[in-house]
Design a protein around this motif. Structure first.
Motif, PDB file in Angstrom:
ATOM      1  N   LEU A  69       0.818  -1.213   0.000  1.00 16.39           N
ATOM      2  CA  LEU A  69       0.000   0.000   0.000  1.00 16.39           C
ATOM      3  C   LEU A  69       0.851   1.263   0.000  1.00 16.39           C
ATOM      4  O   LEU A  69       0.320   2.373  -0.071  1.00 16.39           O
ATOM      5  N   LYS A  70       2.168   1.098   0.056  1.00 14.26           N
ATOM      6  CA  LYS A  70       3.081   2.224  -0.132  1.00 14.26           C
ATOM      7  C   LYS A  70       4.249   1.775  -1.019  1.00 14.26           C
ATOM      8  O   LYS A  70       5.378   2.226  -0.855  1.00 14.26           O
ATOM      9  N   GLU A  71       3.944   0.909  -1.946  1.00 15.03           N
ATOM     10  CA  GLU A  71       4.987   0.246  -2.722  1.00 15.03           C
ATOM     11  C   GLU A  71       5.988   1.222  -3.329  1.00 15.03           C
ATOM     12  O   GLU A  71       5.606   2.204  -3.957  1.00 15.03           O
ATOM     13  N   ALA A  72       7.257   0.931  -3.116  1.00 16.51           N
ATOM     14  CA  ALA A  72       8.432   1.658  -3.609  1.00 16.51           C
ATOM     15  C   ALA A  72       8.750   2.910  -2.801  1.00 16.51           C
ATOM     16  O   ALA A  72       9.821   3.494  -2.994  1.00 16.51           O
ATOM     17  N   ASP A  73       7.890   3.336  -1.880  1.00 17.44           N
ATOM     18  CA  ASP A  73       8.210   4.515  -1.083  1.00 17.44           C
ATOM     19  C   ASP A  73       9.528   4.361  -0.315  1.00 17.44           C
ATOM     20  O   ASP A  73      10.353   5.293  -0.328  1.00 17.44           O
ATOM     21  N   PRO A  74       9.780   3.230   0.365  1.00 19.22           N
ATOM     22  CA  PRO A  74      11.055   3.127   1.095  1.00 19.22           C
ATOM     23  C   PRO A  74      12.273   3.188   0.181  1.00 19.22           C
ATOM     24  O   PRO A  74      13.348   3.627   0.606  1.00 19.22           O
ATOM     25  N   GLN A  75      12.115   2.748  -1.072  1.00 21.36           N
ATOM     26  CA  GLN A  75      13.257   2.730  -1.986  1.00 21.36           C
ATOM     27  C   GLN A  75      13.566   4.098  -2.584  1.00 21.36           C
ATOM     28  O   GLN A  75      14.642   4.304  -3.136  1.00 21.36           O
ATOM     29  N   LEU A  76      12.621   5.030  -2.502  1.00 19.40           N
ATOM     30  CA  LEU A  76      12.876   6.360  -3.050  1.00 19.40           C
ATOM     31  C   LEU A  76      14.023   7.070  -2.348  1.00 19.40           C
ATOM     32  O   LEU A  76      14.642   7.968  -2.920  1.00 19.40           O
ATOM     33  N   TYR A 120       9.594   4.698 -11.638  1.00 18.46           N
ATOM     34  CA  TYR A 120       8.545   5.379 -12.407  1.00 18.46           C
ATOM     35  C   TYR A 120       7.413   4.406 -12.732  1.00 18.46           C
ATOM     36  O   TYR A 120       6.231   4.736 -12.625  1.00 18.46           O
ATOM     37  N   ASP A 121       7.775   3.187 -13.093  1.00 13.52           N
ATOM     38  CA  ASP A 121       6.756   2.169 -13.367  1.00 13.52           C
ATOM     39  C   ASP A 121       5.956   1.818 -12.111  1.00 13.52           C
ATOM     40  O   ASP A 121       4.756   1.553 -12.184  1.00 13.52           O
ATOM     41  N   GLU A 122       6.631   1.796 -10.963  1.00 14.98           N
ATOM     42  CA  GLU A 122       5.942   1.433  -9.720  1.00 14.98           C
ATOM     43  C   GLU A 122       4.808   2.412  -9.406  1.00 14.98           C
ATOM     44  O   GLU A 122       3.821   2.049  -8.764  1.00 14.98           O
ATOM     45  N   TYR A 123       4.963   3.644  -9.846  1.00  8.78           N
ATOM     46  CA  TYR A 123       3.942   4.662  -9.575  1.00  8.78           C
ATOM     47  C   TYR A 123       3.017   4.881 -10.770  1.00  8.78           C
ATOM     48  O   TYR A 123       2.347   5.900 -10.863  1.00  8.78           O
ATOM     49  N   GLY A 124       2.972   3.916 -11.677  1.00 10.00           N
ATOM     50  CA  GLY A 124       2.000   3.967 -12.763  1.00 10.00           C
ATOM     51  C   GLY A 124       2.501   4.540 -14.060  1.00 10.00           C
ATOM     52  O   GLY A 124       1.707   4.711 -14.990  1.00 10.00           O
ATOM     53  N   ALA A 125       3.791   4.874 -14.147  1.00  9.60           N
ATOM     54  CA  ALA A 125       4.381   5.402 -15.385  1.00  9.60           C
ATOM     55  C   ALA A 125       3.570   6.583 -15.929  1.00  9.60           C
ATOM     56  O   ALA A 125       3.268   6.664 -17.112  1.00  9.60           O
ATOM     57  N   GLY A 126       3.217   7.495 -15.042  1.00  8.48           N
ATOM     58  CA  GLY A 126       2.480   8.673 -15.456  1.00  8.48           C
ATOM     59  C   GLY A 126       0.975   8.515 -15.425  1.00  8.48           C
ATOM     60  O   GLY A 126       0.247   9.469 -15.717  1.00  8.48           O
ATOM     61  N   ARG A 127       0.497   7.332 -15.098  1.00  8.09           N
ATOM     62  CA  ARG A 127      -0.954   7.071 -15.022  1.00  8.09           C
ATOM     63  C   ARG A 127      -1.285   6.738 -13.564  1.00  8.09           C
ATOM     64  O   ARG A 127      -1.078   5.612 -13.122  1.00  8.09           O
ATOM     65  N   PRO A 128      -1.778   7.708 -12.812  1.00  6.01           N
ATOM     66  CA  PRO A 128      -1.999   7.494 -11.371  1.00  6.01           C
ATOM     67  C   PRO A 128      -2.864   6.284 -11.067  1.00  6.01           C
ATOM     68  O   PRO A 128      -2.647   5.597 -10.059  1.00  6.01           O
ATOM     69  N   GLU A 129      -3.832   6.005 -11.939  1.00  8.83           N
ATOM     70  CA  GLU A 129      -4.722   4.876 -11.676  1.00  8.83           C
ATOM     71  C   GLU A 129      -4.027   3.536 -11.822  1.00  8.83           C
ATOM     72  O   GLU A 129      -4.559   2.501 -11.417  1.00  8.83           O
ATOM     73  N   PHE A 186      -3.148  -6.928  -9.872  1.00  8.72           N
ATOM     74  CA  PHE A 186      -1.882  -6.506  -9.275  1.00  8.72           C
ATOM     75  C   PHE A 186      -0.766  -7.488  -9.610  1.00  8.72           C
ATOM     76  O   PHE A 186       0.321  -7.093 -10.040  1.00  8.72           O
ATOM     77  N   TYR A 187      -1.034  -8.780  -9.413  1.00 14.18           N
ATOM     78  CA  TYR A 187       0.022  -9.763  -9.656  1.00 14.18           C
ATOM     79  C   TYR A 187       0.217 -10.023 -11.140  1.00 14.18           C
ATOM     80  O   TYR A 187       1.348 -10.283 -11.581  1.00 14.18           O
ATOM     81  N   ARG A 188      -0.836  -9.940 -11.933  1.00 12.34           N
ATOM     82  CA  ARG A 188      -0.655 -10.079 -13.381  1.00 12.34           C
ATOM     83  C   ARG A 188       0.207  -8.946 -13.921  1.00 12.34           C
ATOM     84  O   ARG A 188       1.042  -9.148 -14.807  1.00 12.34           O
ATOM     85  N   GLU A 189       0.026  -7.752 -13.396  1.00 18.79           N
ATOM     86  CA  GLU A 189       0.844  -6.600 -13.792  1.00 18.79           C
ATOM     87  C   GLU A 189       2.317  -6.854 -13.484  1.00 18.79           C
ATOM     88  O   GLU A 189       3.203  -6.491 -14.259  1.00 18.79           O
ATOM     89  N   HIS A 190       2.599  -7.504 -12.366  1.00 19.46           N
ATOM     90  CA  HIS A 190       3.988  -7.716 -11.953  1.00 19.46           C
ATOM     91  C   HIS A 190       4.679  -8.831 -12.731  1.00 19.46           C
ATOM     92  O   HIS A 190       5.914  -8.866 -12.772  1.00 19.46           O
ATOM     93  N   VAL A 191       3.925  -9.733 -13.314  1.00 23.52           N
ATOM     94  CA  VAL A 191       4.552 -10.804 -14.089  1.00 23.52           C
ATOM     95  C   VAL A 191       5.351 -10.199 -15.248  1.00 23.52           C
ATOM     96  O   VAL A 191       6.527 -10.539 -15.464  1.00 23.52           O
ATOM     97  N   GLU A 192       4.727  -9.308 -15.987  1.00 21.65           N
ATOM     98  CA  GLU A 192       5.395  -8.717 -17.141  1.00 21.65           C
ATOM     99  C   GLU A 192       6.344  -7.603 -16.736  1.00 21.65           C
ATOM    100  O   GLU A 192       7.488  -7.549 -17.189  1.00 21.65           O
ATOM    101  N   ALA A 193       5.867  -6.698 -15.865  1.00 26.36           N
ATOM    102  CA  ALA A 193       6.675  -5.532 -15.505  1.00 26.36           C
ATOM    103  C   ALA A 193       7.984  -5.944 -14.840  1.00 26.36           C
ATOM    104  O   ALA A 193       9.055  -5.417 -15.164  1.00 26.36           O
TER     105      ALA A 193
END
Length: 369
Positions: free
Chosen positions: A165-172, A191-200, A285-292
């Motif tokens: 629910l805060k994914e990638a925040d600690p790594q910033l 950038y991809d973790e935060y939607g690559a410019g698409r907040p949704e 969520f998990y389908r998105e991570h398979v490719e990304a």
């Protein structure tokens, strides 16, 4: 800024509005202390503005760094650098007394991680081990795919919500401390973790959507009182490494472990959740991570680690430690889940309440405690 919104159907078929971000309901209430350490942190920061309260005596001894009280106390200190705590003055983030207490919590925790990670293999070997995904693996994703029940899946999402629910925040925290091509490649991944410019499409929002689909509350920190020390330790390590410039290369290794191991595990989890009734919202969520993360795995190895080590050869040892450290806390987390599930009891500190009714069946049972 108005909170992001997205709609998701729960497993009862009803449409729900998922809000995430600045919305007041997105943050859980004050957690319940688990001992003198966490009680001392809450009492100190709850006294008012910095300077209003003080520790009357050291709350130690700091003898159980893997324990519930120690891990919660450390997590509470770290939350002041993140989204804060309910009703707590933000000035406590850099209060010297609280920082001294936090340091007293960090040192034995990091010492335990180092001791369990020892001996740390050379970087090439550490990366090779992280890349290995045996077909006969025994981790939580294998369990959920082969024999997991709905109650196991819901518990798993609760555990993972602490980070996702805060994914990638600690790594910033790494970004301003790494430069050149490695920084550019790291930025591309984040950038991809935060939607690559698409907040949704931000991964944290996708995870919130998945939780709603499985009848869970997607509020940030909503389940903090339920998650045990092994779960807290996974997120605490990320933040510890990210906050300390001296540990920046270890933070790279920890993040690399996530990206390298994510794709095959996400494929198993997507299949498991689909088998258990998760529709598009419950598996996205998990389908998105398979490719990304298949792409990110290459970027983090070639673009981040190789470039970093080429520019700063002394970083290799610490990157390898970060990979080994991640394996330590991830291994403890996995062992906890599997030990509980195979013994027929909940992996949380208390069972989840029953979920909503399925469209054509019984409620989502909490399962045995």
């Amino acid at each position: 800024m108005e909170a992001e919104r997205m709609e998701a159907k729960g497993m009862d078929g009803r449409q729900r509005d998922v809000r995430f971000g600045d919305h007041p309901a997105a943050t859980g209430g004050t957690p319940v202390p688990r001992g003198p350490l966490s009680a001392a942190v809450l009492a100190l920061v709850g006294a008012g503005a910095p300077g209003a309260g003080r520790l009357l005596a050291p709350p130690g001894p700091f003898t159980h760094p893997w324990g519930e009280d120690h891990q919660l106390a450390l997590h509470l200190c770290y939350e002041l650098h993140d989204r804060g705590l309910p009703g707590v003055d933000p000035g406590w983030e850099w209060d010297p007394e609280l920082l001294s207490l936090r340091r007293s919590l960090e040192r034995p925790f990091l010492a335990e991680v180092r001791a369990e990670a020892d001996p740390v293999p050379p970087l090439g070997e550490a990366l090779e081990q992280a890349l290995t995904d045996p077909p006969d693996g025994t981790g939580p994703s294998h369990f959920l795919l082969a024999e997991g029940e709905l109650r196991h899946a819901r518990e798993y999402l609760v555990h993972r919500s602490l980070y996702h629910l805060k994914e990638a925040d600690p790594q910033l925290w790494m970004l301003p401390r790494i430069h050149g091509p490695a920084q550019a490649a790291l930025m591309a991944i984040l950038y991809d973790e935060y939607g690559a410019g698409r907040p949704e499409r931000a991964h944290a929002l996708l995870f919130a959507r998945m939780m709603t689909a499985f009848g869970l509350d997607p509020g940030y920190r909503h389940y903090l009182d339920l998650v045990p020390a092994p779960t807290l330790a996974v997120v605490n390590l990320m933040t510890l490494l990210g906050l300390h410039r001296a540990l920046r290369f270890a933070a790279v290794g920890q993040f690399a472990t996530i990206e390298i191991t994510s794709s095959p595990g996400s494929a198993r989890l997507a299949a498991a959740l689909e088998r258990l009734g998760g529709g598009p919202d419950g598996t996205l969520f998990y389908r998105e991570h398979v490719e990304a993360d298949a792409v990110h795995e290459q970027l983090v190895r070639r673009g981040v680690i190789e470039e970093l080590v080429a520019a700063e050869p002394e970083s290799a040892k610490d990157v390898a430690f970060g990979i080994a450290a991640a394996a330590v806390v991830d291994g403890r987390f996995a062992d906890h889940l599997l030990d509980c599930w195979r013994a027929g009891r909940t992996s949380l500190r208390s069972p989840l309440p029953d979920g909503p009714a399925l469209p054509d069946g019984p409620a989502l049972a909490a399962g045995p405690s």
